[in-house]
Design a protein around this motif. Structure first.
Motif, PDB file in Angstrom:
ATOM      1  N   UNK A  29      11.396 -33.455   4.863  1.00 30.48           N
ATOM      2  CA  UNK A  29      11.839 -32.018   4.825  1.00 30.48           C
ATOM      3  C   UNK A  29      10.699 -31.279   4.729  1.00 30.48           C
ATOM      4  N   UNK A  30      10.618 -30.431   5.654  1.00 31.32           N
ATOM      5  CA  UNK A  30       9.388 -29.189   5.773  1.00 31.32           C
ATOM      6  C   UNK A  30       9.717 -27.830   6.302  1.00 31.32           C
ATOM      7  N   UNK A  31       9.608 -26.882   5.563  1.00 32.42           N
ATOM      8  CA  UNK A  31      10.040 -25.613   6.235  1.00 32.42           C
ATOM      9  C   UNK A  31       8.965 -24.722   6.115  1.00 32.42           C
ATOM     10  N   UNK A  32       9.094 -23.631   6.979  1.00 30.93           N
ATOM     11  CA  UNK A  32       8.251 -22.389   7.216  1.00 30.93           C
ATOM     12  C   UNK A  32       8.199 -21.867   5.930  1.00 30.93           C
ATOM     13  N   UNK A  33       7.151 -20.856   5.335  1.00 31.89           N
ATOM     14  CA  UNK A  33       7.401 -20.029   4.212  1.00 31.89           C
ATOM     15  C   UNK A  33       6.672 -18.922   4.671  1.00 31.89           C
ATOM     16  N   UNK A  34       7.065 -17.766   3.766  1.00 28.18           N
ATOM     17  CA  UNK A  34       6.573 -16.668   3.790  1.00 28.18           C
ATOM     18  C   UNK A  34       6.134 -16.026   5.116  1.00 28.18           C
ATOM     19  N   UNK A  35       4.810 -15.536   5.525  1.00 22.58           N
ATOM     20  CA  UNK A  35       4.560 -15.052   6.695  1.00 22.58           C
ATOM     21  C   UNK A  35       4.993 -15.756   7.886  1.00 22.58           C
ATOM     22  N   UNK A  36       4.722 -17.011   7.749  1.00 22.06           N
ATOM     23  CA  UNK A  36       4.954 -17.832   8.865  1.00 22.06           C
ATOM     24  C   UNK A  36       6.454 -17.664   9.306  1.00 22.06           C
ATOM     25  N   UNK A  37       7.288 -17.865   8.281  1.00 20.64           N
ATOM     26  CA  UNK A  37       8.947 -17.900   8.358  1.00 20.64           C
ATOM     27  C   UNK A  37       9.184 -16.396   8.847  1.00 20.64           C
ATOM     28  N   UNK A  38       8.551 -15.446   8.409  1.00 14.96           N
ATOM     29  CA  UNK A  38       8.816 -13.983   8.761  1.00 14.96           C
ATOM     30  C   UNK A  38       8.252 -13.830  10.183  1.00 14.96           C
ATOM     31  N   UNK A  39       7.308 -14.510  10.748  1.00 14.22           N
ATOM     32  CA  UNK A  39       6.663 -14.376  12.019  1.00 14.22           C
ATOM     33  C   UNK A  39       7.818 -14.856  13.108  1.00 14.22           C
ATOM     34  N   UNK A  40       8.237 -16.105  12.571  1.00  7.30           N
ATOM     35  CA  UNK A  40       9.187 -16.830  13.532  1.00  7.30           C
ATOM     36  C   UNK A  40      10.689 -15.777  13.711  1.00  7.30           C
ATOM     37  N   UNK A  41      11.039 -15.315  12.723  1.00  8.91           N
ATOM     38  CA  UNK A  41      12.136 -14.557  12.931  1.00  8.91           C
ATOM     39  C   UNK A  41      11.734 -13.159  13.613  1.00  8.91           C
ATOM     40  N   UNK A  42      10.722 -12.351  13.044  1.00  8.93           N
ATOM     41  CA  UNK A  42      10.583 -11.107  13.550  1.00  8.93           C
ATOM     42  C   UNK A  42       9.639 -11.035  14.871  1.00  8.93           C
ATOM     43  N   UNK A  43       9.029 -11.849  15.078  1.00 11.42           N
ATOM     44  CA  UNK A  43       7.984 -11.985  16.273  1.00 11.42           C
ATOM     45  C   UNK A  43       7.988 -13.333  17.175  1.00 11.42           C
ATOM     46  N   UNK A  44       9.072 -14.125  16.904  1.00  7.82           N
ATOM     47  CA  UNK A  44       9.102 -15.526  17.467  1.00  7.82           C
ATOM     48  C   UNK A  44       7.742 -16.340  17.674  1.00  7.82           C
ATOM     49  N   UNK A  45       6.796 -15.829  16.644  1.00 12.99           N
ATOM     50  CA  UNK A  45       5.709 -16.577  16.591  1.00 12.99           C
ATOM     51  C   UNK A  45       4.859 -16.151  15.510  1.00 12.99           C
ATOM     52  N   UNK A 132      12.871 -21.750 -22.740  1.00 13.48           N
ATOM     53  CA  UNK A 132      11.528 -22.099 -23.345  1.00 13.48           C
ATOM     54  C   UNK A 132      10.955 -22.978 -22.787  1.00 13.48           C
ATOM     55  N   UNK A 133      11.492 -24.022 -21.857  1.00 12.53           N
ATOM     56  CA  UNK A 133      10.742 -25.062 -21.135  1.00 12.53           C
ATOM     57  C   UNK A 133      10.509 -24.251 -20.018  1.00 12.53           C
ATOM     58  N   UNK A 134      11.272 -23.434 -19.325  1.00 14.49           N
ATOM     59  CA  UNK A 134      10.511 -22.512 -18.160  1.00 14.49           C
ATOM     60  C   UNK A 134       9.491 -21.810 -18.507  1.00 14.49           C
ATOM     61  N   UNK A 135       9.324 -21.186 -19.730  1.00 13.58           N
ATOM     62  CA  UNK A 135       8.209 -20.299 -20.168  1.00 13.58           C
ATOM     63  C   UNK A 135       6.919 -21.119 -20.183  1.00 13.58           C
ATOM     64  N   UNK A 136       7.039 -22.376 -20.759  1.00 11.99           N
ATOM     65  CA  UNK A 136       6.028 -23.277 -20.917  1.00 11.99           C
ATOM     66  C   UNK A 136       5.250 -23.724 -19.481  1.00 11.99           C
ATOM     67  N   UNK A 137       6.379 -24.060 -18.778  1.00  8.71           N
ATOM     68  CA  UNK A 137       6.209 -24.557 -17.213  1.00  8.71           C
ATOM     69  C   UNK A 137       5.337 -23.560 -16.459  1.00  8.71           C
ATOM     70  N   UNK A 138       6.032 -22.417 -16.478  1.00  9.62           N
ATOM     71  CA  UNK A 138       5.349 -21.178 -15.600  1.00  9.62           C
ATOM     72  C   UNK A 138       4.077 -20.600 -16.104  1.00  9.62           C
ATOM     73  N   UNK A 139       4.285 -20.049 -17.614  1.00  9.79           N
ATOM     74  CA  UNK A 139       3.107 -19.598 -17.970  1.00  9.79           C
ATOM     75  C   UNK A 139       2.009 -20.565 -18.106  1.00  9.79           C
ATOM     76  N   UNK A 140       2.385 -22.005 -18.482  1.00  9.34           N
ATOM     77  CA  UNK A 140       1.216 -22.770 -18.668  1.00  9.34           C
ATOM     78  C   UNK A 140       0.484 -23.100 -17.571  1.00  9.34           C
ATOM     79  N   UNK A 141       1.335 -23.188 -16.240  1.00  9.77           N
ATOM     80  CA  UNK A 141       0.842 -23.429 -14.896  1.00  9.77           C
ATOM     81  C   UNK A 141      -0.298 -22.198 -14.559  1.00  9.77           C
ATOM     82  N   UNK A 206       2.266 -14.603  -3.643  1.00  4.62           N
ATOM     83  CA  UNK A 206       3.190 -13.426  -3.960  1.00  4.62           C
ATOM     84  C   UNK A 206       3.619 -13.453  -5.540  1.00  4.62           C
ATOM     85  N   UNK A 207       3.024 -14.516  -6.264  1.00  6.35           N
ATOM     86  CA  UNK A 207       3.463 -14.623  -7.598  1.00  6.35           C
ATOM     87  C   UNK A 207       4.687 -15.359  -8.099  1.00  6.35           C
ATOM     88  N   UNK A 208       4.580 -15.810  -9.110  1.00  2.45           N
ATOM     89  CA  UNK A 208       5.682 -16.965  -9.369  1.00  2.45           C
ATOM     90  C   UNK A 208       6.967 -16.301  -9.471  1.00  2.45           C
TER      91      UNK A 208
END
Length: 273
Positions: A29-45, A132-141, A206-208
């Motif tokens: 499974x692979x999907x477009x993200x961020x500006x690539x997906x936005x480009x596909x929808x708004x500009x068809x490329x 708490x686990x989420x805090x360690x996961x994201x802030x640690x990363x 764009x940040x976590x």
């Protein structure tokens, strides 16, 4: 659009097709993200001023993709850049690069790594459901990631002038690159094998918080037109793009039309005569 940017887009599409070939061959499974997906929808490329392509894969598929590239990728033509192939490459996403080409960008100018024209493929990781686990996961990363990319020589000129950058540079000298990579990886994988309803593109620009979204959005995917090819994206594109950009069909002001501060591109044998 400049002629140089159009040539860059054409080669990025070449790279995207190679990624798509491997993923479809092995049912990943692979999907477009961020500006690539936005480009596909708004500009068809491509967004006309955009200069890269971003894709995401669930962590399990992402790891399988990296493994398959060792045998299913034309190594004469392409190079899969990971934090294991280049000591000074600090990110947990990978870049598929085009050999015999070169792109200089301000952010990575001082990093001694393979610098061919590229597209980005991000792992999409489960987020720990417990706070708490989420805090360690994201802030640690976040902590280890920032120590790492500064230690490896990344950062644009404006950032490098800031006091905080210089202080982090000093702090990073206490750790080896391999240690920081290990700790960063360990933190972001804390959500694996847990019942998660939220995922994150941890190394996204764009940040976590912004790069986190419901895991259910990945359940259904479909193909969208992108220039002269078709690429996979989330079926619920409206929810994802609203989450990322708000009124995503509205063009941003010209001073907010971001790019990667390219300094120079060498198209090598792919240069148009």
């Amino acid at each position: 659009m400049t002629e140089e940017l159009e040539q860059l887009h054409n080669l990025e599409l070449l790279l995207a097709l190679e990624v798509l070939r491997i993923c479809e061959k092995h049912k990943l499974k692979i999907v477009m993200l961020a500006g690539t997906f936005l480009g596909a929808i708004r500009h068809n490329g491509f967004i006309p001023w955009d200069d890269d392509m971003d894709f995401g894969m669930p962590r399990k598929d992402f790891e399988k993709f990296k493994e398959l590239c060792s045998s299913d990728l034309d190594s004469e033509k392409y190079f899969l850049q990971t934090d294991q192939t280049d000591l000074n490459y600090p990110f947990n996403f990978v870049k598929l690069r085009l050999n015999n080409t070169h792109v200089s960008e301000e952010f990575s100018l001082d990093a001694n790594v393979h610098s061919g024209i590229y597209i980005d493929i991000f792992p999409i990781d489960d987020i720990c459901p417990k706070s708490f686990q989420r805090f360690v996961q994201l802030k640690g990363f976040w902590l280890f990631r920032n120590l790492l990319w500064i230690k490896c020589g990344y950062g644009d000129n404006d950032r490098k002038k800031r006091l905080t950058f210089k202080l982090v540079k000093i702090a990073s000298s206490a750790f080896s690159i391999s240690f920081l990579k290990k700790m960063k990886h360990k933190c972001i994988l804390l959500g694996q094998n847990k019942v998660a309803d939220t995922v994150v593109v941890s190394d996204g620009s764009y940040g976590l918080k912004k790069e986190s979204f419901p895991k259910a959005w990945l359940d259904e995917v479909e193909k969208y037109s992108f220039d002269n090819i078709k690429l996979w994206g989330m079926k619920n594109y409206e929810a994802y793009l609203r989450h990322m950009y708000g009124d995503y069909m509205q063009l941003p002001p010209e001073n907010q039309r971001n790019h990667h501060k390219r300094i120079k591109i060498d198209f090598g044998p792919y240069a148009e005569k």
